[in-house]
Write an enzyme that holds these catalytic residues in place. Structure first.
Site, PDB file in Angstrom:
ATOM      1  N   HIS A  53      -5.659  -5.173  23.105  1.00 53.08           N
ATOM      2  CA  HIS A  53      -6.030  -6.545  22.791  1.00 53.08           C
ATOM      3  C   HIS A  53      -7.348  -6.861  23.486  1.00 53.08           C
ATOM      4  CE1 HIS A  53      -2.786  -8.249  20.411  1.00 53.08           C
ATOM      5  NE2 HIS A  53      -1.893  -7.647  21.183  1.00 53.08           N
ATOM      6  N   LEU A 105       0.806  -1.217   0.000  1.00 54.36           N
ATOM      7  CA  LEU A 105       0.000   0.000   0.000  1.00 54.36           C
ATOM      8  C   LEU A 105       0.842   1.271   0.000  1.00 54.36           C
ATOM      9  CD1 LEU A 105      -2.935  -0.991   2.380  1.00 54.36           C
ATOM     10  CD2 LEU A 105      -2.740  -1.234  -0.100  1.00 54.36           C
ATOM     11  N   ASP A 113     -13.063  -9.226  20.661  1.00 51.09           N
ATOM     12  CA  ASP A 113     -12.653  -9.368  19.260  1.00 51.09           C
ATOM     13  C   ASP A 113     -13.785  -9.915  18.395  1.00 51.09           C
ATOM     14  OD1 ASP A 113     -10.141  -8.512  19.952  1.00 51.09           O
ATOM     15  OD2 ASP A 113      -9.119 -10.399  19.567  1.00 51.09           O
ATOM     16  N   ILE A 131      -8.110  -8.669  25.948  1.00 51.29           N
ATOM     17  CA  ILE A 131      -8.067  -8.592  27.406  1.00 51.29           C
ATOM     18  C   ILE A 131      -8.212  -7.147  27.892  1.00 51.29           C
ATOM     19  CG2 ILE A 131      -5.544  -8.409  27.570  1.00 51.29           C
ATOM     20  CD1 ILE A 131      -5.712 -10.297  30.007  1.00 51.29           C
ATOM     21  N   ASN A 132      -7.703  -6.183  27.125  1.00 49.99           N
ATOM     22  CA  ASN A 132      -7.831  -4.771  27.489  1.00 49.99           C
ATOM     23  C   ASN A 132      -9.254  -4.267  27.264  1.00 49.99           C
ATOM     24  OD1 ASN A 132      -4.831  -4.689  25.687  1.00 49.99           O
ATOM     25  ND2 ASN A 132      -4.883  -4.575  27.922  1.00 49.99           N
TER      26      ASN A 132
END
Length: 376
Positions: free
Chosen positions: A142, A77, A172, A144-145
Site C-alpha cells: 500500500h 475475465l 499512489d 504507506i509501504n
C-alpha cells in the site's frame, strides 16, 4: 481553422482494467481531457472504491469522482468469450491501463506480448507497487509501504518520533497516477514517429523514490545522510508550522532575504535577520523558538489578517473544509458541478480538473457509472 471546441485528448481510446486509486486517477485525468475511457470491471468482484463511505446521490463519493467521464463495462475475465471481445476491442482501443500484479494478465492471455501481436500500436501501461521485474514484483503493498521503502517516510516528521501519517496517498497518486499519465502520453507522442506502441512499466515505489528531489540529490551526490529535521525544507530551519494562541497553525516559508526581512518586521524580531540563514543547529533552534513564542501570542485570525496584506510566504494551515470554501478555490475553480448522468440537469459537486489551457477545456459529462451500465 482549428476546432477549438475539442478537448486536447479527443481521439485517444483507453481500456481501463484498474481499481482503487492509482489507475483510476490516471484515467480520470485522461478522460477529463477528452479521452474515451471504458472501465472494464468484474461483475462479481466489486471495486472497493464503490463501497467506500461516505455516499452521495446513491454512490460512494470517491467512486463517483474517480470514475467520472468513463463508461463501465462488466466482464468476467475468466470467460473466454470476454477475452475474445477484449482482443477485438484492442484494434480500436489501443491504450490499456491495468493494475494487477505481474503475470496476472499473461495468465488471462491479455498481456502486452499477446495483445501487441494483434495491434502493434498498442500502448500498455502496467501500474504496480514494485514494477514488473525484481524480487519485490509479486509482493503486496500500500502507499504507506511504498513511501517507507522509497525513503520518503524516513526523512519526514520529527526527530525521535514515528513518521507522520500523510494526508494524501503520495506514492499512489504522485508516484503511480501522475507518472502513468506522463508515460502514456510520452508513448503516444513517440508512436507518432515510430508507428509502434510499447509497454509502460510504472512502479509506484520507483516513482515515489524519484520524488526525493532535494534530499535525494544531497544523499546520492553530496553524501549527506538524510533524516527528519536535518534539511532546509523538512524542519531543520524556521521553514515550519507554528501554533497560534488558539491552537491553530500557520506555515512560514520566508527563506529568501526579502521575505525574511518582512517576517522579522511583522513579528518585531530583528534578531532573526542575522540568525535566520545560519547553519548552526543552536542558531536554527533559537530562531524557531523566537518565532513560535511570537506566533503563540495571538490568534489564528489575527495572523491571517496581518499576513494577508504581506508578501512574505506565510499562509494559514486550512482544514480541507476551509480550503474548498476559500477565496482561492473560487477564483481558480477548484470545484465543478458534474451531471449525475449524461444530459441530466442534476449535478454533484466534485474536484475539478486542475490544468488550465488557453484554448482547450476539460469535459465533465457524468459522474462514475453503475457496474455494467454500458455495452461495447
Amino acid at each position: 481553422m482549428v476546432n477549438q471546441s475539442l478537448p486536447p485528448l479527443s481521439g485517444l481510446k483507453i481500456l481501463d482494467f484498474s481499481t482503487l486509486l492509482p489507475g483510476p486517477f490516471a484515467t480520470l485525468m485522461l478522460a477529463d481531457l477528452g479521452a474515451d475511457v471504458i472501465h472494464v470491471e468484474s461483475p462479481s468482484r466489486m471495486d472497493l472504491v464503490r463501497i467506500m463511505p461516505p455516499y452521495a446521490d446513491g454512490q460512494a463519493t470517491a467512486h463517483a469522482y474517480l470514475n467520472r467521464n468513463k463508461r463501465s463495462v462488466a466482464m468476467d475475465l475468466k470467460d473466454p468469450a470476454n477475452i475474445q471481445k477484449i482482443k477485438e476491442l484492442v484494434s480500436e482501443y489501443d491504450i490499456i491501463v491495468e493494475q494487477f500484479r505481474p503475470n496476472v494478465m499473461a495468465r488471462l492471455g491479455l498481456d502486452y506480448e499477446a495483445l501487441s501481436k494483434i495491434n502493434p500500436r498498442l500502448i500498455y501501461c502496467s501500474i504496480t507497487g514494485y514494477g514488473q521485474t525484481g524480487s519485490y514484483k509479486d509482493r503486496a503493498g500500500h502507499d504507506i509501504n511504498y513511501i517507507s521503502l522509497s525513503g520518503i517516510a524516513g526523512h519526514s516528521g520529527r526527530i525521535n518520533e514515528r513518521p507522520p501519517a500523510m494526508g494524501i496517498q503520495i506514492a499512489d497518486v504522485a508516484g503511480g497516477s501522475l507518472h502513468a499519465v506522463i508515460g502514456i502520453l510520452a508513448a503516444v507522442i513517440e508512436r507518432q514517429t515510430s508507428g509502434q506502441g510499447q509497454h509502460v512499466d510504472i512502479s509506484m515505489t520507483d516513482c515515489a523514490f524519484s520524488l526525493n528531489t532535494m534530499a535525494g540529490a544531497a544523499q546520492v551526490a553530496g553524501g549527506e545522510q538524510q533524516g527528519p529535521e536535518q534539511g532546509m525544507l523538512n524542519g531543520a530551519t524556521f521553514y515550519d508550522y507554528y501554533q497560534t494562541q488558539d491552537g491553530r497553525h500557520i506555515s512560514i516559508g520566508s527563506l529568501e532575504p526579502q521575505f525574511l526581512m518582512g517576517l522579522a518586521q511583522a513579528l518585531a524580531l530583528p534578531e532573526i535577520l542575522s540568525l535566520g540563514s545560519s547553519l548552526q543547529p543552536e542558531d536554527r533552534a533559537s530562531v524557531r523558538a523566537m518565532i513560535q513564542k511570537a506566533i503563540a501570542e495571538h490568534s489564528f485570525e489575527y495572523w491571517n489578517q496581518l499576513f494577508a496584506a504581506l508578501d512574505v510566504c506565510v499562509e494559514p494551515v486550512l482544514s480541507l473544509a476551509e480550503a474548498v470554501n476559500s477565496k482561492l478555490a473560487t477564483e481558480r475553480g477548484w470545484l465543478v458541478e458534474v451531471p449525475l448522468a449524461l444530459d441530466q440537469p442534476q449535478t454533484q459537486k466534485q474536484l475539478a480538473h486542475p490544468i488550465k489551457y488557453s484554448r482547450s477545456q476539460p469535459v465533465y459529462r457524468f459522474m462514475g457509472r453503475a457496474v455494467g451500465a454500458d455495452e461495447v
